[in-house]
Write an enzyme that holds these catalytic residues in place. Structure first.
Site, short mmCIF file in Angstrom:
data_model
loop_
_atom_site.label_atom_id
_atom_site.label_comp_id
_atom_site.label_asym_id
_atom_site.label_seq_id
_atom_site.Cartn_x
_atom_site.Cartn_y
_atom_site.Cartn_z
N GLU A 49 0.84 -1.18 0.00
CA GLU A 49 0.00 0.00 0.00
C GLU A 49 0.89 1.25 0.00
O GLU A 49 1.95 1.27 0.61
CB GLU A 49 -0.88 0.00 1.26
CG GLU A 49 -1.84 1.17 1.36
CD GLU A 49 -2.66 1.14 2.63
OE1 GLU A 49 -3.79 1.61 2.60
OE2 GLU A 49 -2.15 0.62 3.66
N LYS A 124 -10.22 0.27 -2.31
CA LYS A 124 -10.36 -0.11 -0.90
C LYS A 124 -11.74 0.24 -0.35
O LYS A 124 -12.16 1.40 -0.42
CB LYS A 124 -9.26 0.58 -0.09
CG LYS A 124 -9.15 0.12 1.36
CD LYS A 124 -7.99 0.86 2.03
CE LYS A 124 -7.79 0.46 3.47
NZ LYS A 124 -6.71 1.24 4.11
N CYS A 166 -4.75 -3.56 3.18
CA CYS A 166 -4.47 -3.20 4.56
C CYS A 166 -5.62 -3.48 5.53
O CYS A 166 -5.84 -4.61 5.94
CB CYS A 166 -4.01 -1.74 4.62
SG CYS A 166 -3.12 -1.30 6.13
#
Length: 291
Positions: A49, A124, A166
């Site tokens: 990321e 995301k 993440c």
């Protein structure tokens, strides 16, 4: 000549780096790591990321954002084509669709094939809005748009890859949905904080591997990015039995792992967890939210 054994156990490379606001320096680091992985004949390289940059403020973060058609992604597509290697670009600051009006971005995970084409984009969905008193305070939603949904796993030379980023790691429902679509490798490119990393990083990665009987691939940011932000590191690969098969040490670098899909299939056959799942008992529970 490529042997059957080599085909059945493709090699992947997982990156660990320390991004800053210097995009050129970050690209130079990624370029070096990708070339090293290509020289080892890895079929796919996983970047963390914020491989593009980590800004020191909201204003700087937004000022450095680009579109998918911008210069940086073009450089990566050329690199993938030149080296004939697949790339997982694990968290790119992508200008949103109404950038001129609201100056908001997506946190986008791109997969490039070995001809340089973008074959998948996952934006995301779970944003990191956390305030651990005196330890961690981040609010990603201040400037980031949540993605609208999951994307189907990507067929790659290493297997079918399910994309996350993440904080998505903390949501087992997401990994289950990806596995039900055929995922063999779950990937969570990350920039975990030191506080949460020390407590939860490895245990969460191993849990996702065990419960889904998948490889889990986690590229990571490490070290000090600026005066305000430091990342935990410990990029790793976990196998479908929950064993850590590769892990980066301190600093920037790579770890490598062979992906053994026949082994994955044997684990799933010997312990058919997915077939035993009782959605009739708890399916509706997962739809509830706290008031």
């Amino acid at each position: 000549m490529t042997t059957l054994q080599e085909v059945s156990k493709p090699l992947i490379a997982v990156c660990q780096m320390t991004s800053t606001s210097d995009k050129e320096n970050n690209f130079s680091t990624c370029l070096r790591l990708i070339h090293e992985a290509a020289s080892r004949k890895a079929c796919m390289v996983f970047l963390p990321e914020a491989f593009d940059y980590i800004g020191s403020s909201k204003e700087e973060t937004l000022s450095l954002a680009e579109t998918l058609e911008g210069d940086l992604i073009q450089r990566y597509t050329n690199l993938a084509r030149e080296l004939k290697i697949w790339l997982s670009l694990g968290g790119f600051h992508e200008k949103g669709p109404r950038w001129d009006q609201d100056r908001r971005i997506y946190n986008s995970h791109l997969v490039l094939d070995d001809t340089g084409h973008i074959v998948s984009v996952y934006r995301k969905t779970h944003l990191f809005d956390v305030d651990l008193q005196g330890k961690v305070s981040l609010k990603e939603s201040d400037f980031t748009i949540p993605g609208e949904g999951l994307v189907r796993p990507v067929s790659t030379p290493a297997g079918k890859v399910g994309l996350g980023v993440c904080y998505d790691l903390r949501f087992p429902e997401m990994s289950l949905a990806l596995v039900q679509e055929g995922t063999q490798l779950l990937t969570y490119p990350s920039a975990f904080t030191v506080t949460t990393g020390l407590a939860h990083w490895e245990v969460l990665l191993r849990a996702r591997a065990v419960e889904n009987q998948c490889y889990v691939v986690a590229a990571a940011q490490t070290g000090s990015h600026n005066q305000r932000r430091t990342s935990y590191g410990h990029a790793m690969v976990v196998d479908p039995w929950g064993l850590v098969t590769a892990q980066c040490q301190e600093g920037e670098g790579l770890c490598y792992a062979e992906i053994n899909l026949p082994y994955l299939n044997r684990i799933r056959q010997e312990m058919p967890v997915q077939c035993h799942r009782r959605t009739d008992l708890y399916g509706k529970i997962t739809m509830k939210t706290s008031s």
